[in-house]
Design a protein around this motif. Structure first.
Motif, PDB file in Angstrom:
ATOM      1  N   MET A  55      -8.167   0.977  -3.887  1.00 36.56           N
ATOM      2  CA  MET A  55      -8.465   1.132  -2.703  1.00 36.56           C
ATOM      3  C   MET A  55      -7.040   2.795  -2.002  1.00 36.56           C
ATOM      4  O   MET A  55      -7.744   4.040  -2.333  1.00 36.56           O
ATOM      5  CB  MET A  55      -7.556   0.751  -1.669  1.00 36.56           C
ATOM      6  CG  MET A  55      -8.855  -0.154  -1.384  1.00 36.56           C
ATOM      7  SD  MET A  55      -7.832  -2.095  -0.362  1.00 36.56           S
ATOM      8  CE  MET A  55      -7.039  -1.048   1.073  1.00 36.56           C
ATOM      9  N   CYS A  56      -6.250   3.000  -3.419  1.00 39.91           N
ATOM     10  CA  CYS A  56      -5.308   3.651  -3.558  1.00 39.91           C
ATOM     11  C   CYS A  56      -6.139   5.306  -3.602  1.00 39.91           C
ATOM     12  O   CYS A  56      -5.556   6.416  -3.450  1.00 39.91           O
ATOM     13  CB  CYS A  56      -3.840   3.675  -3.498  1.00 39.91           C
ATOM     14  SG  CYS A  56      -2.185   4.470  -2.996  1.00 39.91           S
ATOM     15  N   SER A  57      -6.632   4.474  -5.195  1.00 40.31           N
ATOM     16  CA  SER A  57      -7.189   5.910  -5.858  1.00 40.31           C
ATOM     17  C   SER A  57      -8.127   6.473  -5.051  1.00 40.31           C
ATOM     18  O   SER A  57      -8.694   7.520  -5.553  1.00 40.31           O
ATOM     19  CB  SER A  57      -7.348   5.102  -6.738  1.00 40.31           C
ATOM     20  OG  SER A  57      -8.554   5.072  -6.999  1.00 40.31           O
ATOM     21  N   GLN A  58      -8.347   5.614  -3.839  1.00 42.76           N
ATOM     22  CA  GLN A  58     -10.112   6.288  -3.514  1.00 42.76           C
ATOM     23  C   GLN A  58      -9.742   6.379  -1.660  1.00 42.76           C
ATOM     24  O   GLN A  58     -10.353   6.794  -1.106  1.00 42.76           O
ATOM     25  CB  GLN A  58     -11.238   5.465  -3.551  1.00 42.76           C
ATOM     26  CG  GLN A  58     -11.479   5.432  -5.150  1.00 42.76           C
ATOM     27  CD  GLN A  58     -12.768   5.137  -5.510  1.00 42.76           C
ATOM     28  OE1 GLN A  58     -13.888   4.427  -4.766  1.00 42.76           O
ATOM     29  NE2 GLN A  58     -13.180   4.778  -6.667  1.00 42.76           N
ATOM     30  N   ASP A  59      -8.360   7.115  -1.712  1.00 42.78           N
ATOM     31  CA  ASP A  59      -7.973   7.306  -0.014  1.00 42.78           C
ATOM     32  C   ASP A  59      -8.702   6.093   0.648  1.00 42.78           C
ATOM     33  O   ASP A  59      -8.797   6.741   1.955  1.00 42.78           O
ATOM     34  CB  ASP A  59      -8.808   8.661   0.295  1.00 42.78           C
ATOM     35  CG  ASP A  59      -7.395   9.435  -0.610  1.00 42.78           C
ATOM     36  OD1 ASP A  59      -6.013   9.047  -0.866  1.00 42.78           O
ATOM     37  OD2 ASP A  59      -7.650  10.482  -0.843  1.00 42.78           O
ATOM     38  N   ILE A  60      -8.460   4.704   0.958  1.00 41.04           N
ATOM     39  CA  ILE A  60      -9.193   4.111   1.461  1.00 41.04           C
ATOM     40  C   ILE A  60      -8.207   2.742   2.228  1.00 41.04           C
ATOM     41  O   ILE A  60      -6.939   2.452   1.157  1.00 41.04           O
ATOM     42  CB  ILE A  60     -10.046   2.739   1.096  1.00 41.04           C
ATOM     43  CG1 ILE A  60     -11.674   3.733   0.178  1.00 41.04           C
ATOM     44  CG2 ILE A  60     -10.262   1.750   1.959  1.00 41.04           C
ATOM     45  CD1 ILE A  60     -12.400   3.354  -0.896  1.00 41.04           C
ATOM     46  N   SER A  61      -7.643   3.309   2.958  1.00 38.25           N
ATOM     47  CA  SER A  61      -6.653   2.775   3.695  1.00 38.25           C
ATOM     48  C   SER A  61      -6.443   1.303   4.181  1.00 38.25           C
ATOM     49  O   SER A  61      -7.399   0.740   4.418  1.00 38.25           O
ATOM     50  CB  SER A  61      -6.690   3.516   4.867  1.00 38.25           C
ATOM     51  OG  SER A  61      -6.744   3.425   6.530  1.00 38.25           O
ATOM     52  N   LYS A 103       0.850   4.408  -2.840  1.00 35.04           N
ATOM     53  CA  LYS A 103       0.289   5.681  -2.232  1.00 35.04           C
ATOM     54  C   LYS A 103       1.970   6.233  -2.767  1.00 35.04           C
ATOM     55  O   LYS A 103       2.070   7.178  -3.222  1.00 35.04           O
ATOM     56  CB  LYS A 103       1.003   6.282  -1.039  1.00 35.04           C
ATOM     57  CG  LYS A 103      -0.081   6.109   0.081  1.00 35.04           C
ATOM     58  CD  LYS A 103      -0.689   6.369   1.137  1.00 35.04           C
ATOM     59  CE  LYS A 103      -0.149   6.008   2.058  1.00 35.04           C
ATOM     60  NZ  LYS A 103       0.088   6.146   3.527  1.00 35.04           N
ATOM     61  N   ASP A 154      -8.716   1.106   6.951  1.00 32.69           N
ATOM     62  CA  ASP A 154     -10.421   0.890   7.006  1.00 32.69           C
ATOM     63  C   ASP A 154     -10.886  -0.148   6.563  1.00 32.69           C
ATOM     64  O   ASP A 154     -11.830  -0.943   7.161  1.00 32.69           O
ATOM     65  CB  ASP A 154     -10.569   1.874   5.364  1.00 32.69           C
ATOM     66  CG  ASP A 154     -10.238   3.043   5.652  1.00 32.69           C
ATOM     67  OD1 ASP A 154     -10.588   3.763   6.952  1.00 32.69           O
ATOM     68  OD2 ASP A 154     -10.223   3.820   5.379  1.00 32.69           O
ATOM     69  N   ARG A 157       1.742   7.196  -6.324  1.00 31.71           N
ATOM     70  CA  ARG A 157       0.466   8.230  -6.724  1.00 31.71           C
ATOM     71  C   ARG A 157       2.108   9.638  -6.273  1.00 31.71           C
ATOM     72  O   ARG A 157       1.097  10.251  -7.238  1.00 31.71           O
ATOM     73  CB  ARG A 157      -0.157   8.413  -5.331  1.00 31.71           C
ATOM     74  CG  ARG A 157      -1.236   7.496  -6.133  1.00 31.71           C
ATOM     75  CD  ARG A 157      -2.768   7.564  -5.282  1.00 31.71           C
ATOM     76  NE  ARG A 157      -3.711   9.058  -5.479  1.00 31.71           N
ATOM     77  CZ  ARG A 157      -4.551   9.336  -4.273  1.00 31.71           C
ATOM     78  NH1 ARG A 157      -4.620   8.647  -3.851  1.00 31.71           N
ATOM     79  NH2 ARG A 157      -5.516  10.398  -5.234  1.00 31.71           N
ATOM     80  N   TYR A 174       0.393  -1.516  -0.195  1.00 31.23           N
ATOM     81  CA  TYR A 174       0.197   0.005   0.188  1.00 31.23           C
ATOM     82  C   TYR A 174       1.368   1.280  -0.432  1.00 31.23           C
ATOM     83  O   TYR A 174       0.866   2.099  -0.963  1.00 31.23           O
ATOM     84  CB  TYR A 174      -1.350   0.153   1.273  1.00 31.23           C
ATOM     85  CG  TYR A 174      -2.158   1.083   1.419  1.00 31.23           C
ATOM     86  CD1 TYR A 174      -2.728   0.906   0.297  1.00 31.23           C
ATOM     87  CD2 TYR A 174      -1.831   1.912   1.993  1.00 31.23           C
ATOM     88  CE1 TYR A 174      -4.086   2.318   0.157  1.00 31.23           C
ATOM     89  CE2 TYR A 174      -2.778   3.555   1.702  1.00 31.23           C
ATOM     90  CZ  TYR A 174      -3.851   2.627   1.032  1.00 31.23           C
ATOM     91  OH  TYR A 174      -4.715   3.634   1.061  1.00 31.23           O
ATOM     92  N   ASN A 175       2.290   1.512   1.188  1.00 26.77           N
ATOM     93  CA  ASN A 175       2.278   2.540   1.096  1.00 26.77           C
ATOM     94  C   ASN A 175       3.644   2.917  -0.216  1.00 26.77           C
ATOM     95  O   ASN A 175       3.341   3.977  -0.804  1.00 26.77           O
ATOM     96  CB  ASN A 175       4.014   2.487   1.976  1.00 26.77           C
ATOM     97  CG  ASN A 175       3.378   2.281   3.187  1.00 26.77           C
ATOM     98  OD1 ASN A 175       1.953   2.801   3.269  1.00 26.77           O
ATOM     99  ND2 ASN A 175       4.066   1.470   4.017  1.00 26.77           N
TER     100      ASN A 175
END
Ligand SMILES: N=c1c2ncn([C@@H]3O[C@H](COP(=O)(O)OP(=O)(O)OP(=O)(O)O)[C@@H](O)[C@H]3O)c2ncn1[C@@H]1O[C@H](COP(=O)(O)O)[C@@H](O)[C@H]1O
Length: 112
Positions: free
Chosen positions: A78-84, A17, A87, A20, A13-14
């Protein structure tokens, strides 16, 4: 430092991010971000179908590979919609009190 397999989801995930914020030439993740939401969703649809086919064929290593592809593409979404990842873990934790087909917030039936 090498990350343990238990840390790999957060690590991935990092990385996503970071892609991006700091695009990398040749990055597949950046290719997806640049193409946009419809492309990411299309890939999730494709990868889901591949999981279904692999599961149906019942070849464990193929199914593992397809689930991993799906995992990655879901994480790009998830990353594109700021879902961590938190969450999702929080949501799963909430559901962990669920028993049988009851709603999670319903008091479990007492077994006598
Ligand atoms: N986990 C993955 C991962 N899983 C699958 N894929 C890519 O997903 C693509 C799926 O293959 P397909 O054949 O379905 O797609 P395609 O034909 O290549 O492309 P399109 O259909 O999208 O046009 C492949 O290109 C795989 O490389 C991944 N790409 C990247 N990662 C992770 O993301 C990190 C960053 O990668 P980059 O963004 O490429 O630097 C990597 O270190 C990995 O940890």
């Amino acid at each position: 430092m090498e990350v343990s397999k238990y840390e790999i989801i957060d690590e991935l995930y990092n990385v996503l991010k970071d892609r991006r914020i700091n695009p990398v030439e040749g990055s597949y993740t950046n290719y997806l971000f640049n193409k946009g939401l419809d492309k990411i969703l299309k890939k999730i649809g494709e990868e889901s179908c591949e999981v279904v086919i692999a599961g149906k064929n019942n070849i464990k290593e193929d199914t593992i590979a397809e689930i991993s592809d799906l995992f990655y593409h879901v994480m790009v979404l998830m990353c594109s919609q700021d879902i961590s990842t938190d969450d999702i873990l929080d949501e799963l934790k909430k559901r962990s009190t669920k028993i049988a087909n009851q709603k999670p917030d319903r008091k479990p039936i007492e077994v006598v």
